[in-house]
Scaffold this motif. Structure first.
Motif, PDB file in Angstrom:
ATOM      1  N   GLY A 154      50.401  46.425  45.967  1.00 24.58           N
ATOM      2  CA  GLY A 154      51.512  46.266  46.901  1.00 24.58           C
ATOM      3  C   GLY A 154      51.924  44.837  47.178  1.00 24.58           C
ATOM      4  N   CYS A 155      51.413  43.877  46.389  1.00 24.37           N
ATOM      5  CA  CYS A 155      51.775  42.467  46.588  1.00 24.37           C
ATOM      6  C   CYS A 155      53.229  42.217  46.185  1.00 24.37           C
ATOM      7  CB  CYS A 155      50.905  41.558  45.723  1.00 24.37           C
ATOM      8  SG  CYS A 155      49.148  41.654  46.059  1.00 24.37           S
ATOM      9  N   LEU A 156      53.854  41.221  46.826  1.00 20.56           N
ATOM     10  CA  LEU A 156      55.201  40.799  46.446  1.00 20.56           C
ATOM     11  C   LEU A 156      55.286  40.510  44.950  1.00 20.56           C
ATOM     12  CD1 LEU A 156      58.088  39.866  47.229  1.00 20.56           C
ATOM     13  CD2 LEU A 156      57.106  37.599  47.697  1.00 20.56           C
ATOM     14  N   GLU A 170      50.316  47.878  41.308  1.00 27.85           N
ATOM     15  CA  GLU A 170      49.125  47.087  41.038  1.00 27.85           C
ATOM     16  C   GLU A 170      49.497  45.625  40.776  1.00 27.85           C
ATOM     17  OE1 GLU A 170      45.838  47.853  37.817  1.00 27.85           O
ATOM     18  OE2 GLU A 170      46.600  49.753  38.630  1.00 27.85           O
ATOM     19  N   CYS A 171      48.680  44.714  41.275  1.00 28.73           N
ATOM     20  CA  CYS A 171      48.937  43.279  41.097  1.00 28.73           C
ATOM     21  C   CYS A 171      47.804  42.654  40.281  1.00 28.73           C
ATOM     22  CB  CYS A 171      49.031  42.619  42.466  1.00 28.73           C
ATOM     23  SG  CYS A 171      49.370  40.852  42.404  1.00 28.73           S
ATOM     24  N   GLY A 172      48.082  41.553  39.624  1.00 31.98           N
ATOM     25  CA  GLY A 172      47.070  40.854  38.819  1.00 31.98           C
ATOM     26  C   GLY A 172      45.880  40.373  39.633  1.00 31.98           C
ATOM     27  N   CYS A 173      46.034  40.270  40.950  1.00 30.86           N
ATOM     28  CA  CYS A 173      44.945  39.785  41.812  1.00 30.86           C
ATOM     29  C   CYS A 173      43.907  40.879  42.075  1.00 30.86           C
ATOM     30  CB  CYS A 173      45.494  39.271  43.132  1.00 30.86           C
ATOM     31  SG  CYS A 173      46.079  40.574  44.230  1.00 30.86           S
ATOM     32  N   GLY A 174      44.201  42.102  41.621  1.00 32.95           N
ATOM     33  CA  GLY A 174      43.251  43.198  41.825  1.00 32.95           C
ATOM     34  C   GLY A 174      43.614  44.089  43.001  1.00 32.95           C
ATOM     35  N   GLY A 234      52.890  35.154  47.073  1.00 31.94           N
ATOM     36  CA  GLY A 234      53.011  36.223  46.090  1.00 31.94           C
ATOM     37  C   GLY A 234      52.092  37.393  46.379  1.00 31.94           C
ATOM     38  N   HIS A 235      51.062  37.141  47.171  1.00 35.23           N
ATOM     39  CA  HIS A 235      50.095  38.212  47.440  1.00 35.23           C
ATOM     40  C   HIS A 235      50.186  38.740  48.867  1.00 35.23           C
ATOM     41  CE1 HIS A 235      48.733  37.542  43.440  1.00 35.23           C
ATOM     42  NE2 HIS A 235      48.739  36.255  43.711  1.00 35.23           N
ATOM     43  N   VAL A 236      51.294  38.393  49.530  1.00 31.20           N
ATOM     44  CA  VAL A 236      51.638  39.063  50.788  1.00 31.20           C
ATOM     45  C   VAL A 236      52.045  40.491  50.428  1.00 31.20           C
ATOM     46  CG1 VAL A 236      53.415  39.145  52.596  1.00 31.20           C
ATOM     47  CG2 VAL A 236      52.310  36.976  52.019  1.00 31.20           C
TER      48      VAL A 236
HETATM   49 ZN   LIG Z   1      48.331  40.223  44.452  1.00 30.24          ZN
END
Ligand SMILES: [Zn+2]
Length: 324
Positions: A183-185, A176-180, A166-168
């Motif tokens: 551009g993450c999937l 923006e992604c929840g991981c900070g 998911g974070h590729v």
């Molecule tokens: Zn992410």
């Protein structure tokens, strides 16, 4: 069955809490389904999980000391096999020694694993991917997660966080992604992020989508775009092409890199959006190395809601107990 041919599996998600006594063939002897509840403090969640464990032991008429062990799949990034939760966005935890708290509550050692690793392990040992030794599983639900079994063994990576597909990255400096990061999937395909985007677009200039929700933006979910896309709506079709290009390319690259014999594709977004799934598989087949894609089996998960408890218990029974 002798009690040591039984194990307790626990599946601790952000909302649902399940526990079961499971036998060596993956059969559920006795199960309970509870809610995590509104008090997400580690102490409250651990107490609730421990009560569930006791209820399934009572239901199966076995003692905790008699079963092979307790496996717990938790929606969290873990610090190796230490039982420590590094981060759990769902539970709002950071640096929680979950394994130790469970051991104190149960007075018995436990094995803590990532919830998705448990689900994938269940599909490989007792589900749709049985007999496959090299399996990539990808679940696009609220978030996007993955699991890997290589040469017949769950792949744990150097620090316990492999297959975070998911974070590729799919777009440079993208959403923006929840991981900070950006551009993450998951920022594109994850149900939570996707629904957010759809609500914003419906309110700004996508009236067909707003209509489809009966003017209730709060109820908008990816399935509405799926229904528009199947009816030939151009904007829905374009969005599905955008997302399937991202997803299909990530899957193709993963298949090219790992050469699995099976790819398990699941999660609520995949289940609810068959057109998006079909388009993604088309991109995957076109872009993966041909010899790696040729014999790849693309499979739907078979175990449903039981997969987490079955996998956590099977992990204890087959891989031996570890952690605490
Ligand atoms: Zn992410």
């Amino acid at each position: 069955l002798a009690p040591n041919e039984l194990a307790v599996g626990v599946d601790l998600g952000g909302t649902n809490l399940r526990a079961a006594v499971v036998d060596t063939s993956g059969g559920v002897v006795f199960a309970v389904h509870d809610q995590v509840g509104s008090d997400l403090s580690p102490e409250a969640v651990v107490a609730r999980a421990a009560r569930c464990v006791q209820r399934v032991l009572d239901g199966a008429a076995v003692e905790l000391s008699e079963v092979a062990g307790v496996g717990i799949g938790i929606a969290a990034q873990l610090e190796g096999s230490s039982g420590v939760v590094a981060v759990s966005p769902n539970l709002g935890w950071r640096k929680v020694d979950f394994g130790r708290l469970m051991v104190e509550a149960l007075r018995r050692e436990v094995t803590v694993l990532n919830d998705l690793d448990a689900i994938v392990y269940a599909e490989v040992t007792h589900g749709v991917a049985r007999g496959h030794r090299d399996v990539l599983a990808v679940y696009a639900g609220t978030g996007v997660g993955g699991g890997l079994v290589l040469a017949g063994r769950p792949y744990r990576g150097a620090t316990g966080v492999p297959a975070e597909i998911g974070h590729v990255k799919v777009v440079g400096d993208g959403r923006e992604c929840g991981c900070g990061q950006r551009g993450c999937l998951e920022a594109y395909l994850g149900g939570a992020n996707l629904s957010d985007r759809l609500r914003k677009e419906a309110l700004s200039d996508w009236s067909a989508l707003l209509d489809r929700s009966r003017n209730d933006p709060g109820s908008i979910h990816p399935g509405l775009v799926e229904s528009l896309a199947t009816e030939g709506d151009e904007r829905a079709g374009a969005l599905w092409r955008e997302l399937s290009n991202h997803f299909g390319r990530v899957l193709a690259n993963a298949v090219t890199l790992l050469n699995p014999s099976a790819l398990v594709l699941g999660g609520t977004v995949m289940e609810g959006c068959p057109t998006l799934k079909r388009l993604s598989i088309e991109v995957l087949k076109k872009q993966a190395l041909a010899v790696a894609a040729e014999r790849l089996k693309i499979l739907d998960p078979a175990l449903g809601g039981d997969a987490g408890v079955v996998g956590a218990a099977a992990y204890v029974l087959h891989e031996g107990r570890s952690v605490q």
